[in-house]
Write an enzyme that holds these catalytic residues in place. Structure first.
Site, PDB file in Angstrom:
ATOM      1  CE  LYS A   1     -13.790  -2.992   0.684  1.00 50.40           C
ATOM      2  NZ  LYS A   1     -12.526  -2.909   1.430  1.00 50.40           N
TER       3      LYS A   1
ATOM      4  CE  LYS B   1      -4.489  -1.645   1.354  1.00 54.96           C
ATOM      5  NZ  LYS B   1      -5.635  -1.660   2.248  1.00 54.96           N
TER       6      LYS B   1
ATOM      7  CE  LYS C   1      -7.133  -7.654  -1.830  1.00 55.39           C
ATOM      8  NZ  LYS C   1      -7.210  -7.634  -0.372  1.00 55.39           N
TER       9      LYS C   1
HETATM   10  N1  AQP Z   1     -10.216 -10.085  -4.163  1.00 62.24           N
HETATM   11  C1  AQP Z   1     -10.519 -10.749  -3.052  1.00 62.24           C
HETATM   12  N2  AQP Z   1     -10.668 -12.093  -3.081  1.00 62.24           N
HETATM   13  C2  AQP Z   1     -10.997 -12.770  -1.940  1.00 62.24           C
HETATM   14  N3  AQP Z   1     -11.207 -12.178  -0.738  1.00 62.24           N
HETATM   15  C3  AQP Z   1     -11.087 -10.844  -0.675  1.00 62.24           C
HETATM   16  N4  AQP Z   1     -11.230  -9.965   0.331  1.00 62.24           N
HETATM   17  C4  AQP Z   1     -11.000  -8.715  -0.124  1.00 62.24           C
HETATM   18  N5  AQP Z   1     -10.705  -8.753  -1.441  1.00 62.24           N
HETATM   19  C5  AQP Z   1     -10.742 -10.056  -1.820  1.00 62.24           C
HETATM   20  C6  AQP Z   1     -11.584 -10.320   1.711  1.00 62.24           C
HETATM   21  O1  AQP Z   1     -12.621  -9.434   2.130  1.00 62.24           O
HETATM   22  C7  AQP Z   1     -12.475  -9.185   3.532  1.00 62.24           C
HETATM   23  C8  AQP Z   1     -12.601  -7.730   3.815  1.00 62.24           C
HETATM   24  O2  AQP Z   1     -11.548  -7.032   3.184  1.00 62.24           O
HETATM   25  P1  AQP Z   1     -11.208  -5.558   3.640  1.00 62.24           P
HETATM   26  O3  AQP Z   1     -12.261  -4.650   3.190  1.00 62.24           O
HETATM   27  O4  AQP Z   1     -10.969  -5.513   5.109  1.00 62.24           O
HETATM   28  O5  AQP Z   1      -9.821  -5.200   3.047  1.00 62.24           O
HETATM   29  P2  AQP Z   1      -9.042  -5.631   1.795  1.00 62.24           P
HETATM   30  O6  AQP Z   1      -8.681  -7.075   1.848  1.00 62.24           O
HETATM   31  O7  AQP Z   1      -7.905  -4.651   1.721  1.00 62.24           O
HETATM   32  O8  AQP Z   1     -10.097  -5.412   0.647  1.00 62.24           O
HETATM   33  P3  AQP Z   1      -9.944  -4.506  -0.597  1.00 62.24           P
HETATM   34  O9  AQP Z   1     -11.191  -4.654  -1.369  1.00 62.24           O
HETATM   35  O10 AQP Z   1      -8.655  -4.791  -1.304  1.00 62.24           O
HETATM   36  O11 AQP Z   1      -9.931  -3.074   0.078  1.00 62.24           O
HETATM   37  P4  AQP Z   1      -9.015  -1.837  -0.219  1.00 62.24           P
HETATM   38  O12 AQP Z   1      -9.031  -1.672  -1.723  1.00 62.24           O
HETATM   39  O13 AQP Z   1      -9.673  -0.703   0.488  1.00 62.24           O
HETATM   40  O14 AQP Z   1      -7.662  -2.141   0.336  1.00 62.24           O
HETATM   41  C9  AQP Z   1     -11.142  -9.798   3.998  1.00 62.24           C
HETATM   42  O15 AQP Z   1     -11.398 -11.005   4.681  1.00 62.24           O
HETATM   43  C10 AQP Z   1     -10.427 -10.056   2.691  1.00 62.24           C
HETATM   44  O16 AQP Z   1      -9.557 -11.177   2.804  1.00 62.24           O
END
Ligand code: AQP
Length: 335
Positions: A202, A117, A199
């Site tokens: 969002k 990040k 990955k």
């Molecule tokens: N692409 C993914 N595939 C499988 N699992 C996923 N998770 C997130 N993206 C995927 C799972 O969703 C849960 C919540 O995630 P989070 O919102 O706490 O943070 P993150 O993993 O950082 O999700 P994002 O979408 O990538 O958010 P941003 O873009 O804001 O950093 C977790 O259990 C995660 O494993």
């Protein structure tokens, strides 16, 4: 005595840092709904974590409520689990400070999410991004959670939470339950539709890279049609071909078919047919979630009541841990 007492406790969270994606649905929310039967579950909307990246305040506020509504729309029953917004339970930040004093700079420097990040957001490498795993440890340890259902990407953070808990227990006597990561085999990591080596996230600035849970059927079909694949035109579960592999994983997770069954179903058919089937299946799976979400968000008072009750219950449990921790580290507490 309440049978609930004997269930193992689970804590999980998602950040309201954007619109929730198919990755969040397949990697987290769908599993959370299944787990509510067998575990005592605490599901949190992690708004404190979300501000480690820049957020528009009015959007963050909106998304916190939306995220809670989505949890419920995905089939998680507010009567069975405790939902809360992280910033409504001040014990998270209280414990985080104490745990930070039992966490080494070197440990945080090794976290791959921080490295990733801080590369992607080079203009905003804030201290919160660095200490994020300490707050995550506090989220988990406050509730004495036994298990933490997460995607594989979060394994390193859970390891750190375990190390911090063990260190605190060794220094101050038994205080925290040592949590374990609960990584479901069925929760594949869903990748970006535009760059399948990354990955699906969002906060991806390119909306075509993500299927959002609330996308319309048309949008989902279009995004699947435009998903990056390759020129081989053979549907196969081959990790060396990440684009088509990702679509196979998505179809497989949605239908419950194995990757081999998916490959057999589409043998001799082009990518066009397969992408259309992935899009249709995805839209069908998400349609009831969208409908339920629309119904729920029309009743803001109901959602606010759920978050207030949840915060009260979470706070009661969290305060027991904080009081214990404050006493053990030597903070003066008048009778
Ligand atoms: N692409 C993914 N595939 C499988 N699992 C996923 N998770 C997130 N993206 C995927 C799972 O969703 C849960 C919540 O995630 P989070 O919102 O706490 O943070 P993150 O993993 O950082 O999700 P994002 O979408 O990538 O958010 P941003 O873009 O804001 O950093 C977790 O259990 C995660 O494993």
């Amino acid at each position: 005595m309440d049978a609930q007492v004997f269930k193992k406790r689970i804590l999980s969270a998602a950040q309201p840092s954007g619109n929730l994606t198919l990755g969040n649905y397949l990697g987290a929310l769908k599993n959370w709904a299944d787990l509510q039967k067998d575990f005592e579950c605490f599901y949190c909307v992690a708004d404190l974590h979300a501000i480690t990246l820049k957020q528009e305040p009015s959007l963050l506020r909106q998304r916190s409520l939306q995220t809670l509504a989505l949890y419920i729309a995905c089939g998680i029953d507010p009567q069975k689990v405790t939902f809360f917004i992280q910033s409504h339970v001040p014990q998270h930040t209280q414990l985080s400070w104490v745990l930070g004093c039992s966490t080494m700079f070197g440990e945080l420097s090794r976290m791959t999410q921080f490295k990733d990040k801080s590369q992607r957001h080079a203009d905003n490498i804030n201290v919160g991004l660095f200490t994020y795993p300490v707050l995550m440890a506090a989220d988990i340890l406050l509730y004495q959670a036994n298990l933490v259902p997460v995607g594989d990407d979060q394994r390193q953070h859970i390891e750190l939470a375990r190390d911090i808990a063990k260190r605190f227990n060794a220094n101050y006597s038994e205080t925290f339950t040592i949590p374990e990561a609960y990584i479901l085999k069925s929760s594949a990591r869903i990748m970006s539709l535009q760059d399948p080596t990354r990955k699906m996230s969002k906060s991806d600035p390119n909306p075509s890279a993500c299927i959002f849970i609330l996308d319309s059927k048309d949008e989902i079909l279009k995004k699947c049609k435009r998903a990056v694949t390759d020129s081989e035109a053979v549907v196969a579960a081959d990790p060396a071909r990440p684009g088509i592999y990702n679509l196979v994983q998505i179809y497989s997770a949605l239908t419950g078919k194995s990757a081999e069954e998916v490959a057999a179903e589409f043998a001799g058919r082009g990518y066009g047919d397969f992408k259309a089937a992935v899009g249709e299946t995805c839209a069908d799976a998400l349609a009831p979630v969208r409908e339920e979400y629309a119904r729920l968000t029309a009743d803001k008072a109901y959602l606010e009541e759920i978050m207030k009750n949840g915060a009260e219950k979470a706070s009661y449990i969290a305060q027991k841990t904080v009081s214990k921790v404050y006493r053990k580290v030597g903070f003066y507490q008048p009778r």
